[in-house]
Design a protein around this motif. Structure first.
Motif, mmCIF file in Angstrom:
data_model
loop_
_atom_site.group_PDB
_atom_site.id
_atom_site.type_symbol
_atom_site.label_atom_id
_atom_site.label_comp_id
_atom_site.label_asym_id
_atom_site.label_seq_id
_atom_site.Cartn_x
_atom_site.Cartn_y
_atom_site.Cartn_z
ATOM 1 N N GLU A 135 0.831 -1.203 0.000
ATOM 2 C CA GLU A 135 0.000 0.000 0.000
ATOM 3 C C GLU A 135 0.869 1.258 0.000
ATOM 4 O O GLU A 135 0.491 2.294 -0.529
ATOM 5 C CB GLU A 135 -0.891 0.018 1.254
ATOM 6 N N GLN A 136 2.022 1.165 0.617
ATOM 7 C CA GLN A 136 2.797 2.382 0.867
ATOM 8 C C GLN A 136 4.052 2.494 0.022
ATOM 9 O O GLN A 136 4.668 3.555 -0.011
ATOM 10 C CB GLN A 136 3.198 2.427 2.346
ATOM 11 N N VAL A 137 4.421 1.414 -0.651
ATOM 12 C CA VAL A 137 5.721 1.436 -1.307
ATOM 13 C C VAL A 137 5.777 2.511 -2.388
ATOM 14 O O VAL A 137 6.786 3.200 -2.550
ATOM 15 C CB VAL A 137 6.067 0.049 -1.876
ATOM 16 N N GLN A 138 4.690 2.705 -3.100
ATOM 17 C CA GLN A 138 4.661 3.743 -4.130
ATOM 18 C C GLN A 138 4.890 5.124 -3.516
ATOM 19 O O GLN A 138 5.708 5.902 -3.991
ATOM 20 C CB GLN A 138 3.311 3.718 -4.849
ATOM 21 N N THR A 139 4.147 5.392 -2.462
ATOM 22 C CA THR A 139 4.284 6.693 -1.810
ATOM 23 C C THR A 139 5.698 6.911 -1.301
ATOM 24 O O THR A 139 6.312 7.957 -1.532
ATOM 25 C CB THR A 139 3.293 6.789 -0.638
ATOM 26 N N ARG A 140 6.234 5.905 -0.634
ATOM 27 C CA ARG A 140 7.572 6.055 -0.046
ATOM 28 C C ARG A 140 8.632 6.221 -1.135
ATOM 29 O O ARG A 140 9.545 7.033 -1.014
ATOM 30 C CB ARG A 140 7.887 4.844 0.834
ATOM 31 N N ALA A 141 8.499 5.468 -2.201
ATOM 32 C CA ALA A 141 9.438 5.636 -3.303
ATOM 33 C C ALA A 141 9.307 7.027 -3.922
ATOM 34 O O ALA A 141 10.308 7.655 -4.286
ATOM 35 C CB ALA A 141 9.193 4.564 -4.366
ATOM 36 N N GLY A 142 8.085 7.511 -4.008
ATOM 37 C CA GLY A 142 7.879 8.850 -4.559
ATOM 38 C C GLY A 142 8.518 9.917 -3.696
ATOM 39 O O GLY A 142 9.120 10.872 -4.208
ATOM 40 N N LEU A 143 8.420 9.760 -2.384
ATOM 41 C CA LEU A 143 9.048 10.738 -1.489
ATOM 42 C C LEU A 143 10.565 10.728 -1.657
ATOM 43 O O LEU A 143 11.206 11.778 -1.695
ATOM 44 C CB LEU A 143 8.672 10.422 -0.038
ATOM 45 N N CYS A 144 11.129 9.539 -1.769
ATOM 46 C CA CYS A 144 12.581 9.451 -1.984
ATOM 47 C C CYS A 144 12.954 10.109 -3.307
ATOM 48 O O CYS A 144 13.946 10.849 -3.389
ATOM 49 C CB CYS A 144 13.032 8.000 -1.988
ATOM 50 N N ALA A 145 12.170 9.848 -4.331
ATOM 51 C CA ALA A 145 12.458 10.445 -5.636
ATOM 52 C C ALA A 145 12.401 11.963 -5.554
ATOM 53 O O ALA A 145 13.236 12.660 -6.133
ATOM 54 C CB ALA A 145 11.465 9.933 -6.676
ATOM 55 N N ALA A 146 11.421 12.477 -4.816
ATOM 56 C CA ALA A 146 11.313 13.930 -4.686
ATOM 57 C C ALA A 146 12.575 14.500 -4.040
ATOM 58 O O ALA A 146 13.144 15.484 -4.517
ATOM 59 C CB ALA A 146 10.072 14.291 -3.871
ATOM 60 N N GLN A 147 13.032 13.878 -2.968
ATOM 61 C CA GLN A 147 14.223 14.391 -2.293
ATOM 62 C C GLN A 147 15.470 14.252 -3.172
ATOM 63 O O GLN A 147 16.279 15.171 -3.274
ATOM 64 C CB GLN A 147 14.435 13.649 -0.964
ATOM 65 N N LEU A 148 15.627 13.102 -3.826
ATOM 66 C CA LEU A 148 16.860 12.867 -4.591
ATOM 67 C C LEU A 148 16.873 13.680 -5.876
ATOM 68 O O LEU A 148 17.905 14.239 -6.267
ATOM 69 C CB LEU A 148 17.003 11.372 -4.882
ATOM 70 N N MET A 149 15.736 13.764 -6.552
ATOM 71 C CA MET A 149 15.707 14.584 -7.759
ATOM 72 C C MET A 149 15.825 16.059 -7.420
ATOM 73 O O MET A 149 16.376 16.842 -8.201
ATOM 74 C CB MET A 149 14.422 14.311 -8.542
ATOM 75 N N GLY A 150 15.325 16.447 -6.254
ATOM 76 C CA GLY A 150 15.519 17.823 -5.824
ATOM 77 C C GLY A 150 16.990 18.132 -5.610
ATOM 78 O O GLY A 150 17.475 19.200 -5.983
ATOM 79 N N LEU A 151 17.701 17.187 -5.029
ATOM 80 C CA LEU A 151 19.147 17.362 -4.868
ATOM 81 C C LEU A 151 19.819 17.502 -6.235
ATOM 82 O O LEU A 151 20.618 18.418 -6.456
ATOM 83 C CB LEU A 151 19.740 16.171 -4.125
#
Lengths: 188, 188
Positions: A135-151
């Motif tokens: 249920e949460q893996v998509q959301t959690r991966a998206g949050l990581c992507a947001a932080q890493l792509m922001g970097l």
DNA sequence: AGCGTTGGTCAACGCTTGTTGGCAAGCGTA
DNA sequence: TACGCTTGCCAACAAGCGTTGACCAACGCT
């Protein structure tokens, strides 16, 4: 038809692809013209068309992105964040295709779809290993992507001075816990 | 000369500016053509030139970005992260100029400089209020920018589905503590 | 009425873009 | 030698771009 035999034109092909990668990375899709790429590869623009059909085909052939994601199930559960940030940092700095696909992904609709595909096929599966709740893996991966792509955006594209000035250890120390939390902390 | 008096052409001017904002936001700098902007504004392309000089002038006039940063010294110290994320979310969703400046900042060198200017003039001063150590304020503001611009990038530009699907409360709950830590936690 | 200023249209300029087709040179095979 | 395929260059195309200048209509002033 198989194409296994080495063709005489392979040198030209790879020269075009290398030039295309560089141009797309530094200029983005629109400003990376076929003529400029051909000039860099010391070849005629019409050859680019013959080999790759059109500009979209050239982009598709030039920018094939493999993040070489590590197997996070081998890493201690408390260090996956640190490991992931370090891996991204390494890949970004030795591979200009990432800047290319990010730049193009922002300007071009097809580029954005490609970024979505990379996220879906390469990032989400890895997150699944460390966070099994489907249920949460998509959301959690998206949050990581947001932080890493922001970097990546602020450091390699926009080049905000304080973010460029950060050293690898500082980035790991600041972003590691963030990604760790996005992946493993209980849902808030 | 003063220009305080209302001119008859003000309607056309603002129509051009509105159309320009929208085009720059959706298409980026290169693909947002003067001709298309003029068509949207129901006016001749040459008028755009007369009013704004050239395309760069039009962009400068159309995209003037005020983040309307709140005074964080009024907010309890433990909630500045939450407040900052909420503010950014609000501003992003009601103001398409942010998407424009981000898109252009990625493709265009002048656009990147503009982003750096916004960071320097609007973000850093606010961070200074909450984190008075002048050695670290730049770094901490940069980290916040990386996280927040990463959110904007994945949510409003690339549109990664899981990030688009997030609701405002979830974003606040996930990113609030991150920004809070970047601003106020002791240096790791 | 006559004037200069302003707002606006039209047609064109020079240039660059992606893309196409024709034609010459090199190669391997028969 | 002659053939067919590949590799490559050249010249051109239509379309689109930013930009310019000539021309016209409406307004405000004296």
């Amino acid at each position: 038809m198989g194409g296994s035999a080495a063709r005489r034109s392979d040198a030209s092909r790879s020269a075009i692809l290398a030039a295309a990668r560089e141009r797309f990375a530094t200029d983005g899709y629109e400003r990376a013209t076929i003529r400029a790429i051909a000039r860099d590869a010391h070849i005629d623009p019409s050859m680019v068309m013959r080999y790759f059909g059109n500009k979209d085909g050239l982009f598709a052939a030039a920018v094939t992105l493999d993040l070489r994601m590590p197997d996070l199930s081998q890493v201690p559960r408390t260090e996956v964040g640190h490991a992931l940030v370090g891996h991204f940092l390494t890949v970004w700095e030795e591979n200009e295709e990432l800047t290319a696909v990010l730049r193009v992904g922002v300007t071009n609709a097809a580029g954005a779809e490609r970024l979505q595909g990379i996220f879906r096929d390469q990032v989400v599966p890895v997150a699944q290993r460390v966070c099994p709740d489907p249920e949460q893996v998509q959301t959690r991966a998206g949050l990581c992507a947001a932080q890493l792509m922001g970097l990546a955006l602020t450091r390699y594209v926009v080049r905000l001075p304080p973010v460029v000035a950060l050293g690898r250890p500082e980035i790991l120390a600041w972003l590691g816990p963030t990604v760790q939390r996005y992946l493993t902390a209980p849902s808030p």
